[in-house]
Motif scaffolding. Structure first.
Motif, PDB file in Angstrom:
ATOM      1  N   SER A   1       0.825  -1.196   0.000  1.00  0.00           N
ATOM      2  CA  SER A   1       0.000   0.000   0.000  1.00  0.00           C
ATOM      3  C   SER A   1       0.864   1.253   0.000  1.00  0.00           C
ATOM      4  O   SER A   1       1.771   1.391   0.794  1.00  0.00           O
ATOM      5  CB  SER A   1      -0.911  -0.003   1.227  1.00  0.00           C
ATOM      6  N   GLY A   2       0.564   2.150  -0.928  1.00  0.00           N
ATOM      7  CA  GLY A   2       1.259   3.428  -1.009  1.00  0.00           C
ATOM      8  C   GLY A   2       2.703   3.303  -1.432  1.00  0.00           C
ATOM      9  O   GLY A   2       3.279   2.220  -1.418  1.00  0.00           O
ATOM     10  N   PRO A   3       3.292   4.436  -1.840  1.00  0.00           N
ATOM     11  CA  PRO A   3       4.692   4.412  -2.271  1.00  0.00           C
ATOM     12  C   PRO A   3       5.646   4.262  -1.092  1.00  0.00           C
ATOM     13  O   PRO A   3       5.399   4.778  -0.011  1.00  0.00           O
ATOM     14  CB  PRO A   3       4.876   5.755  -2.967  1.00  0.00           C
ATOM     15  N   ASN A   4       6.717   3.536  -1.311  1.00  0.00           N
ATOM     16  CA  ASN A   4       7.768   3.350  -0.327  1.00  0.00           C
ATOM     17  C   ASN A   4       9.097   3.713  -0.962  1.00  0.00           C
ATOM     18  O   ASN A   4       9.223   3.738  -2.192  1.00  0.00           O
ATOM     19  CB  ASN A   4       7.810   1.899   0.158  1.00  0.00           C
ATOM     20  N   ALA A   5      10.112   3.965  -0.141  1.00  0.00           N
ATOM     21  CA  ALA A   5      11.442   4.311  -0.643  1.00  0.00           C
ATOM     22  C   ALA A   5      12.245   3.041  -0.896  1.00  0.00           C
ATOM     23  O   ALA A   5      12.227   2.109  -0.087  1.00  0.00           O
ATOM     24  CB  ALA A   5      12.166   5.195   0.361  1.00  0.00           C
ATOM     25  N   TYR A   6      12.943   3.040  -2.035  1.00  0.00           N
ATOM     26  CA  TYR A   6      13.776   1.905  -2.428  1.00  0.00           C
ATOM     27  C   TYR A   6      15.104   2.427  -2.957  1.00  0.00           C
ATOM     28  O   TYR A   6      15.162   3.483  -3.582  1.00  0.00           O
ATOM     29  CB  TYR A   6      13.112   1.088  -3.551  1.00  0.00           C
ATOM     30  N   THR A   7      16.165   1.657  -2.751  1.00  0.00           N
ATOM     31  CA  THR A   7      17.477   1.951  -3.320  1.00  0.00           C
ATOM     32  C   THR A   7      17.710   0.980  -4.472  1.00  0.00           C
ATOM     33  O   THR A   7      17.512  -0.227  -4.312  1.00  0.00           O
ATOM     34  CB  THR A   7      18.594   1.775  -2.277  1.00  0.00           C
ATOM     35  N   VAL A   8      18.133   1.508  -5.615  1.00  0.00           N
ATOM     36  CA  VAL A   8      18.446   0.667  -6.765  1.00  0.00           C
ATOM     37  C   VAL A   8      19.758  -0.056  -6.478  1.00  0.00           C
ATOM     38  O   VAL A   8      20.772   0.585  -6.213  1.00  0.00           O
ATOM     39  CB  VAL A   8      18.561   1.509  -8.053  1.00  0.00           C
ATOM     40  N   ILE A   9      19.730  -1.392  -6.513  1.00  0.00           N
ATOM     41  CA  ILE A   9      20.963  -2.159  -6.288  1.00  0.00           C
ATOM     42  C   ILE A   9      21.426  -2.859  -7.560  1.00  0.00           C
ATOM     43  O   ILE A   9      22.545  -3.357  -7.616  1.00  0.00           O
ATOM     44  CB  ILE A   9      20.831  -3.147  -5.113  1.00  0.00           C
ATOM     45  N   SER A  10      20.577  -2.889  -8.581  1.00  0.00           N
ATOM     46  CA  SER A  10      20.946  -3.439  -9.881  1.00  0.00           C
ATOM     47  C   SER A  10      20.153  -2.696 -10.946  1.00  0.00           C
ATOM     48  O   SER A  10      18.916  -2.705 -10.916  1.00  0.00           O
ATOM     49  CB  SER A  10      20.639  -4.937  -9.927  1.00  0.00           C
ATOM     50  N   GLU A  11      20.853  -2.025 -11.858  1.00  0.00           N
ATOM     51  CA  GLU A  11      20.183  -1.253 -12.906  1.00  0.00           C
ATOM     52  C   GLU A  11      19.336  -2.152 -13.793  1.00  0.00           C
ATOM     53  O   GLU A  11      19.574  -3.351 -13.895  1.00  0.00           O
ATOM     54  CB  GLU A  11      21.219  -0.521 -13.749  1.00  0.00           C
ATOM     55  N   GLN A  12      18.376  -1.538 -14.470  1.00  0.00           N
ATOM     56  CA  GLN A  12      17.487  -2.271 -15.363  1.00  0.00           C
ATOM     57  C   GLN A  12      18.298  -2.998 -16.439  1.00  0.00           C
ATOM     58  O   GLN A  12      19.148  -2.397 -17.090  1.00  0.00           O
ATOM     59  CB  GLN A  12      16.492  -1.310 -16.002  1.00  0.00           C
ATOM     60  N   ASN A  13      18.019  -4.296 -16.616  1.00  0.00           N
ATOM     61  CA  ASN A  13      18.759  -5.086 -17.602  1.00  0.00           C
ATOM     62  C   ASN A  13      17.983  -5.170 -18.915  1.00  0.00           C
ATOM     63  O   ASN A  13      16.952  -4.522 -19.080  1.00  0.00           O
ATOM     64  CB  ASN A  13      19.110  -6.468 -17.041  1.00  0.00           C
ATOM     65  N   ASP A  14      18.470  -5.990 -19.835  1.00  0.00           N
ATOM     66  CA  ASP A  14      17.838  -6.134 -21.157  1.00  0.00           C
ATOM     67  C   ASP A  14      16.442  -6.739 -21.093  1.00  0.00           C
ATOM     68  O   ASP A  14      15.702  -6.688 -22.069  1.00  0.00           O
ATOM     69  CB  ASP A  14      18.714  -6.997 -22.072  1.00  0.00           C
ATOM     70  N   HIS A  15      16.089  -7.332 -19.959  1.00  0.00           N
ATOM     71  CA  HIS A  15      14.765  -7.939 -19.776  1.00  0.00           C
ATOM     72  C   HIS A  15      13.857  -7.037 -18.944  1.00  0.00           C
ATOM     73  O   HIS A  15      12.834  -7.494 -18.425  1.00  0.00           O
ATOM     74  CB  HIS A  15      14.897  -9.311 -19.120  1.00  0.00           C
ATOM     75  N   ASP A  16      14.247  -5.757 -18.781  1.00  0.00           N
ATOM     76  CA  ASP A  16      13.487  -4.753 -18.022  1.00  0.00           C
ATOM     77  C   ASP A  16      13.393  -5.061 -16.533  1.00  0.00           C
ATOM     78  O   ASP A  16      12.501  -4.566 -15.844  1.00  0.00           O
ATOM     79  CB  ASP A  16      12.085  -4.543 -18.597  1.00  0.00           C
TER      80      ASP A  16
END
Length: 84
Positions: free
Chosen positions: A2-17
């Motif tokens: 429920s609702g937006p939460n904060a996240y840290t990107v630990i692996s950038e988007q790959n070729d499979h999105d």
């Protein structure tokens, strides 16, 4: 979830999105594999590792630990603020 939460990107988007993020403050890991629309997918694709972004996630089908980004909001990166 429920609702937006904060996240840290630990692996950038790959070729499979697929982008891997870690939730604050629980340190749970989520694999984001679907997006509400092309804008959400592009916002996430532009995020480098270490960016902090607010997202609202929902389960993507019945597979375990794969998620859909319903909304993507402000990201804090080393270069400033992106995605507003």
């Amino acid at each position: 979830m429920s609702g937006p939460n904060a996240y840290t990107v630990i692996s950038e988007q790959n070729d499979h999105d697929c982008t891997t993020v870690r939730a604050h403050p629980r340190n749970e890991t989520y694999h984001v594999v679907e997006y509400a629309d092309e804008d959400a997918r592009e916002r996430v694709a532009d995020l480098p590792v270490g960016s902090v972004v607010k997202m609202e996630l929902s389960r993507a089908g019945r597979r375990s630990n794969v998620w859909r980004a319903e909304s993507v909001r402000t990201a804090h990166t080393d270069g400033g603020v992106a995605g507003e």
